[in-house]
Design a protein around this motif. Structure first.
Motif, PDB file in Angstrom:
ATOM      1  N   MET A  55       1.439  -1.082   0.002  1.00 34.71           N
ATOM      2  CA  MET A  55       0.052   0.566  -0.850  1.00 34.71           C
ATOM      3  C   MET A  55       0.767   1.432   0.159  1.00 34.71           C
ATOM      4  O   MET A  55       0.151   1.957  -0.777  1.00 34.71           O
ATOM      5  CB  MET A  55      -0.992  -0.438   1.034  1.00 34.71           C
ATOM      6  CG  MET A  55      -1.797   1.422   1.262  1.00 34.71           C
ATOM      7  SD  MET A  55      -3.059   1.338   2.760  1.00 34.71           S
ATOM      8  CE  MET A  55      -1.453   1.709   4.090  1.00 34.71           C
ATOM      9  N   ASP A  95       4.105   1.718  -1.049  1.00 30.51           N
ATOM     10  CA  ASP A  95       4.439   2.192  -2.329  1.00 30.51           C
ATOM     11  C   ASP A  95       3.704   2.995  -3.415  1.00 30.51           C
ATOM     12  O   ASP A  95       4.066   3.480  -4.077  1.00 30.51           O
ATOM     13  CB  ASP A  95       4.559   0.428  -2.912  1.00 30.51           C
ATOM     14  CG  ASP A  95       5.586   0.334  -2.626  1.00 30.51           C
ATOM     15  OD1 ASP A  95       6.515   0.047  -1.922  1.00 30.51           O
ATOM     16  OD2 ASP A  95       5.977  -1.705  -2.978  1.00 30.51           O
ATOM     17  N   GLU A  96       2.244   2.937  -3.119  1.00 32.21           N
ATOM     18  CA  GLU A  96       1.409   3.847  -4.518  1.00 32.21           C
ATOM     19  C   GLU A  96       1.588   5.425  -3.563  1.00 32.21           C
ATOM     20  O   GLU A  96       0.796   6.407  -4.135  1.00 32.21           O
ATOM     21  CB  GLU A  96      -0.095   3.717  -3.684  1.00 32.21           C
ATOM     22  CG  GLU A  96       0.150   1.951  -4.096  1.00 32.21           C
ATOM     23  CD  GLU A  96      -1.413   2.110  -4.059  1.00 32.21           C
ATOM     24  OE1 GLU A  96      -1.869   2.301  -3.770  1.00 32.21           O
ATOM     25  OE2 GLU A  96      -2.228   0.824  -4.413  1.00 32.21           O
ATOM     26  N   ILE A  97       2.397   5.955  -2.515  1.00 29.66           N
ATOM     27  CA  ILE A  97       2.629   6.785  -1.800  1.00 29.66           C
ATOM     28  C   ILE A  97       3.744   7.689  -2.975  1.00 29.66           C
ATOM     29  O   ILE A  97       5.051   6.572  -2.855  1.00 29.66           O
ATOM     30  CB  ILE A  97       3.117   6.692  -0.321  1.00 29.66           C
ATOM     31  CG1 ILE A  97       1.701   6.621   0.296  1.00 29.66           C
ATOM     32  CG2 ILE A  97       2.822   8.110  -0.004  1.00 29.66           C
ATOM     33  CD1 ILE A  97       1.966   6.317   1.865  1.00 29.66           C
ATOM     34  N   GLN A  98       2.940   8.876  -3.626  1.00 28.40           N
ATOM     35  CA  GLN A  98       4.442   9.244  -3.989  1.00 28.40           C
ATOM     36  C   GLN A  98       4.823  11.082  -3.591  1.00 28.40           C
ATOM     37  O   GLN A  98       3.347  11.396  -2.928  1.00 28.40           O
ATOM     38  CB  GLN A  98       3.959   9.608  -5.335  1.00 28.40           C
ATOM     39  CG  GLN A  98       3.724   8.346  -6.192  1.00 28.40           C
ATOM     40  CD  GLN A  98       4.310   7.620  -6.570  1.00 28.40           C
ATOM     41  OE1 GLN A  98       6.085   8.028  -7.156  1.00 28.40           O
ATOM     42  NE2 GLN A  98       5.086   6.630  -6.125  1.00 28.40           N
ATOM     43  N   ASN A 156      10.155  13.307  -7.158  1.00 31.04           N
ATOM     44  CA  ASN A 156       9.770  13.073  -8.203  1.00 31.04           C
ATOM     45  C   ASN A 156      10.150  14.007  -9.498  1.00 31.04           C
ATOM     46  O   ASN A 156      10.741  13.865 -10.869  1.00 31.04           O
ATOM     47  CB  ASN A 156       8.247  12.402  -8.352  1.00 31.04           C
ATOM     48  CG  ASN A 156       7.950  11.059  -7.767  1.00 31.04           C
ATOM     49  OD1 ASN A 156       9.337  10.871  -6.976  1.00 31.04           O
ATOM     50  ND2 ASN A 156       6.283  10.813  -7.501  1.00 31.04           N
TER      51      ASN A 156
END
Length: 409
Positions: free
Chosen positions: A1, A3-6, A11
């Motif tokens: 879960m 891993d979806e946080i950006q 970036n």
């Protein structure tokens, strides 16, 4: 879960080009190689002895170990104002037009954080010291790049071309640019400008309604009669401009982290307010010692620090040319902006830098790390002593000879 946080700000940042060279450099050293390191603008000498003594004396006072003033103690801000008066005949109010920062890089980044609204556009000449551009990315702004054109023989900026390109950048940026960053003597190219350049720039800023952030980190390190001008010498410049200065280079105080932002009261005030929320200022003994350096020991900069860089510049130009690499002579800063030898230019600056490191044990900074218009160059910092410069030339000559032999085979 998770891993979806950006992290959008992170970036937006590219991979740091210098990290690849740093990794190779460390690997070579771990393998026992003697790397001659010209890659970072990190002065190799200690701070001036009277300044060190003042630091020790002040640090022994138990009353100097608490929190300090976030905008800098008044004596230090006054010393910076006095420095401008002596050097440039510029009057600054220490309360409203000067803020002391933890190095000019921290000051610059926090200034940009304080004054940038989401989507604001800054024009930044390319090549550039990376943080000059990416501070605006951190702050949620955007950057419009503009090629910096200069004479490759004497590194003087082509001023007519600069203003032509600046007008084009202003006319095409969307939204219209709010800030312009200038940095002379320039890092990395060492390019310089005249006082008349700043007169035109201030007039243009008032006409086109943008602020100027001027970085003069290398103002003191000049040669052959050249004197770095300040934008604040121009009448009315404080209406549109701030300037960054640091004690890192000319005073050999890089690790001490003492810098300043001075000029326009609105921008300086924004930084002062921002810093009041996020820090408690530098360690007071460092500020006291920096005050003494500015007030009393500028003569030692002129007699000890600058001649060292002059000797190294002239020696490197001489012995590297004899080894097969002719470079143009800068008249300011602690760098040489060297065009890659023609036989290696097709490789680009990163691959040439890697080759120089692995085949000649010489570390430099690839020009591509400073922007797309830097890719035919490398930046060489004059931070190794004369014996090391001569050794680098011997390594270079062997590398060129071996490379030539391999190419013919």
């Amino acid at each position: 879960m998770f891993d979806e946080i950006q992290f959008d700000k992170i970036n937006r940042l590219p991979k740091y080009v210098f990290a690849a060279v740093g990794d190779l450099k460390m690997a070579a050293r771990r393998a026992g190689e003697d790397i001659i390191d010209f890659s970072m603008g990190n002065p190799d000498g200690p701070a001036l002895e009277p300044v060190i003594e003042k630091l020790i004396e002040t640090a022994r006072n138990p009353h100097t170990h608490g929190y300090s003033a976030s905008k800098g103690i008044i004596k230090l801000r006054t010393a910076m104002a006095n420095w401008y008066m002596r050097k440039y005949d510029v009057v600054l109010d220490p309360e409203t037009e000067v803020v002391a920062t933890m190095g000019s890089k921290e000051g610059y980044v926090h200034l940009v954080q304080a004054i940038t609204n989401p989507g604001d556009v800054a024009i930044v000449p390319d090549p550039t010291y990376p943080i000059h551009a990416y501070a605006f990315v951190f702050a949620g702004g955007s950057v419009e790049k503009m090629k910096l054109n200069f004479n490759e023989e004497n590194f003087e900026v082509y001023e007519d071309k600069f203003f032509e390109d600046l007008q084009h950048a202003l006319d095409t940026s969307n939204p219209r640019a709010k800030y312009l960053v200038v940095n002379f003597p320039h890092n990395p190219t060492t390019a310089t400008v005249t006082p008349e350049f700043y007169e035109k720039l201030v007039a243009m800023a008032k006409k086109e309604r943008f602020y100027i952030i001027s970085d003069i980190a290398y103002a003191d390190i000049t040669f052959d009669g050249y004197k770095t001008p300040s934008i604040l010498e121009v009448e009315g410049a404080k209406d549109v401009a701030v300037e960054c200065y640091t004690m890192s280079k000319s005073y050999n105080m890089a690790g001490w982290r003492v810098g300043f932002i001075v000029g326009n009261p609105k921008l300086v005030g924004a930084l002062q307010k921002f810093k009041s929320w996020i820090d408690y200022g530098m360690f007071t003994p460092i500020q006291v010692a920096a005050t003494v350096a500015l007030d009393k020991h500028g003569d030692l900069v002129d007699s000890l620090v600058i001649p060292k860089y002059l000797v190294r510049r002239d020696l490197m130009l001489d012995v590297f040319e004899k080894a097969g690499w002719k470079m143009s002579k800068p008249n300011a800063s602690m760098f040489i902006w060297a065009k890659i030898p023609e036989q290696f230019r097709h490789l680009g600056s990163l691959e040439f830098t890697k080759l120089l490191l692995t085949k000649a044990n010489i570390a430099v900074s690839p020009g591509i790390g400073f922007g797309e218009y830097g890719d035919e160059y490398v930046r060489i910092a004059l931070i190794e002593n004369e014996n090391r410069i001569r050794q680098a030339a011997r390594n270079l000559k062997k590398f060129f000879t071996d490379y030539s032999a391999e190419a013919k085979a």
